[in-house]
Design a protein around this motif. Structure first.
Motif, short mmCIF file in Angstrom:
data_model
loop_
_atom_site.label_atom_id
_atom_site.label_comp_id
_atom_site.label_asym_id
_atom_site.label_seq_id
_atom_site.Cartn_x
_atom_site.Cartn_y
_atom_site.Cartn_z
N ALA A 34 0.80 -1.23 0.00
CA ALA A 34 0.00 0.00 0.00
C ALA A 34 0.83 1.28 0.00
CB ALA A 34 -0.92 0.00 1.22
N ASP A 35 2.03 1.24 0.58
CA ASP A 35 2.82 2.47 0.75
C ASP A 35 4.17 2.33 0.05
OD1 ASP A 35 4.32 4.65 1.60
OD2 ASP A 35 3.91 4.33 3.74
N PRO A 36 4.41 3.09 -1.02
CA PRO A 36 5.67 2.97 -1.76
C PRO A 36 6.90 3.42 -0.96
CG PRO A 36 4.36 4.78 -2.64
CD PRO A 36 3.51 4.07 -1.63
N ASN A 37 6.69 4.10 0.17
CA ASN A 37 7.81 4.52 1.01
C ASN A 37 8.06 3.59 2.18
OD1 ASN A 37 8.44 6.95 -0.42
ND2 ASN A 37 6.53 7.78 0.39
N PHE A 38 7.28 2.53 2.27
CA PHE A 38 7.39 1.59 3.39
C PHE A 38 8.60 0.68 3.19
CE2 PHE A 38 6.02 -1.99 6.07
CZ PHE A 38 5.52 -1.31 7.17
N ILE A 39 9.35 0.48 4.25
CA ILE A 39 10.52 -0.41 4.21
C ILE A 39 10.24 -1.55 5.17
CG2 ILE A 39 12.98 -0.61 4.69
CD1 ILE A 39 13.18 2.42 4.12
N GLN A 40 10.57 -2.75 4.73
CA GLN A 40 10.24 -3.92 5.52
C GLN A 40 11.36 -4.94 5.49
OE1 GLN A 40 6.37 -5.48 4.67
NE2 GLN A 40 6.78 -7.46 5.59
N GLN A 41 11.66 -5.47 6.66
CA GLN A 41 12.58 -6.61 6.74
C GLN A 41 11.84 -7.82 6.18
OE1 GLN A 41 13.32 -7.89 10.74
NE2 GLN A 41 14.71 -9.50 10.13
N GLY A 42 12.54 -8.62 5.42
CA GLY A 42 11.90 -9.81 4.89
C GLY A 42 12.92 -10.81 4.41
N TYR A 43 12.42 -11.91 3.98
CA TYR A 43 13.25 -12.98 3.45
C TYR A 43 13.05 -13.01 1.94
CZ TYR A 43 13.61 -14.37 8.27
OH TYR A 43 13.85 -14.37 9.61
N TYR A 44 14.14 -12.96 1.19
CA TYR A 44 14.01 -12.90 -0.27
C TYR A 44 13.46 -14.18 -0.85
CZ TYR A 44 18.60 -15.20 -0.28
OH TYR A 44 19.64 -16.06 -0.08
N THR A 45 13.27 -15.19 -0.03
CA THR A 45 12.68 -16.44 -0.50
C THR A 45 11.17 -16.49 -0.28
OG1 THR A 45 13.15 -17.46 1.64
CG2 THR A 45 14.80 -17.76 -0.12
N ALA A 46 10.60 -15.53 0.46
CA ALA A 46 9.18 -15.61 0.79
C ALA A 46 8.41 -14.35 0.44
CB ALA A 46 9.01 -15.93 2.28
N GLU A 47 8.76 -13.22 1.05
CA GLU A 47 7.97 -12.01 0.89
C GLU A 47 7.78 -11.57 -0.56
OE1 GLU A 47 8.45 -12.04 5.17
OE2 GLU A 47 9.79 -12.55 3.54
N PRO A 48 8.77 -11.64 -1.44
CA PRO A 48 8.54 -11.22 -2.83
C PRO A 48 7.37 -11.95 -3.50
CG PRO A 48 10.86 -11.44 -2.46
CD PRO A 48 10.17 -11.99 -1.23
N PHE A 49 7.24 -13.21 -3.22
CA PHE A 49 6.13 -13.99 -3.79
C PHE A 49 4.79 -13.36 -3.42
CE2 PHE A 49 2.84 -17.21 -3.13
CZ PHE A 49 2.74 -17.73 -4.42
N TYR A 50 4.62 -13.03 -2.13
CA TYR A 50 3.35 -12.48 -1.67
C TYR A 50 3.17 -11.02 -2.09
CZ TYR A 50 2.94 -16.79 0.85
OH TYR A 50 2.86 -18.12 1.15
N ILE A 51 4.26 -10.29 -2.23
CA ILE A 51 4.18 -8.90 -2.70
C ILE A 51 3.68 -8.87 -4.14
CG2 ILE A 51 5.60 -6.90 -3.31
CD1 ILE A 51 7.24 -7.58 -0.72
N VAL A 52 4.26 -9.68 -4.99
CA VAL A 52 3.84 -9.74 -6.40
C VAL A 52 2.42 -10.29 -6.49
CG1 VAL A 52 4.33 -10.82 -8.63
CG2 VAL A 52 6.20 -9.88 -7.27
N LYS A 53 2.14 -11.31 -5.71
CA LYS A 53 0.79 -11.88 -5.70
C LYS A 53 -0.24 -10.83 -5.27
CE LYS A 53 -1.75 -15.87 -3.97
NZ LYS A 53 -1.71 -17.06 -3.15
N GLY A 54 0.18 -9.89 -4.43
CA GLY A 54 -0.70 -8.83 -3.96
C GLY A 54 -0.84 -7.67 -4.94
N GLY A 55 -0.16 -7.76 -6.09
CA GLY A 55 -0.32 -6.75 -7.13
C GLY A 55 0.78 -5.71 -7.21
N ALA A 56 1.81 -5.82 -6.40
CA ALA A 56 2.90 -4.84 -6.44
C ALA A 56 4.05 -5.37 -7.30
CB ALA A 56 3.40 -4.56 -5.03
N LYS A 57 4.99 -4.48 -7.61
CA LYS A 57 6.18 -4.87 -8.36
C LYS A 57 7.11 -5.68 -7.47
CE LYS A 57 6.29 -0.82 -11.33
NZ LYS A 57 7.06 0.36 -11.70
N TYR A 58 7.95 -6.47 -8.11
CA TYR A 58 8.95 -7.23 -7.38
C TYR A 58 9.82 -6.25 -6.61
CZ TYR A 58 12.21 -11.03 -6.45
OH TYR A 58 12.98 -11.97 -5.82
#
Length: 114
Positions: A34-58
């Motif tokens: 929702a927020d293009p300025n939001f920064i989030q800790q994540g795992y490159y093996t998991a979160e990108p999948f859900y981010i793209v699935k949610g309609g955002a860019k990789y």
């Protein structure tokens, strides 16, 4: 959003001279999407999948090691089990150290039994 106790956070503040508020990590990606300025800790093996699935860019990443942060690993064992199985603990530690040395030298090797 990150784990508040994450050792990388004070390092980021000092290295890049930035300040930020910490929202405790909940492993959801809705704020990130929702927020293009939001920064989030994540795992490159998991979160990108859900981010793209949610309609955002990789997402783009700042890997801790690319920022110069020398992360460490902690191994945990059940003390009673380790005390009853010292030879297995020694064998595991020898394999773990050997794997770390070969990886740090860029020498990929398949796992082997000791």
């Amino acid at each position: 959003m990150a784990r508040p106790e994450w050792a990388f956070l004070p390092y980021l503040r000092n290295k890049y001279h930035i300040n930020f508020n910490i929202i405790p990590q909940n492993f959801a990606v809705g704020n990130f999407i929702a927020d293009p300025n939001f920064i989030q800790q994540g795992y490159y093996t998991a979160e990108p999948f859900y981010i793209v699935k949610g309609g955002a860019k990789y997402p783009k990443f700042l890997y801790a090691w690319d920022a110069g942060f020398d992360a460490y690993t902690v191994l945990v064992a059940n003390r009673p089990w380790a005390e009853r199985n010292p030879s297995q603990v020694r064998a595991f530690m020898a394999a773990y150290i050997r794997a770390g040395r070969t990886t740090s030298r860029g020498i990929p090797r398949p796992p082997t039994r000791s």
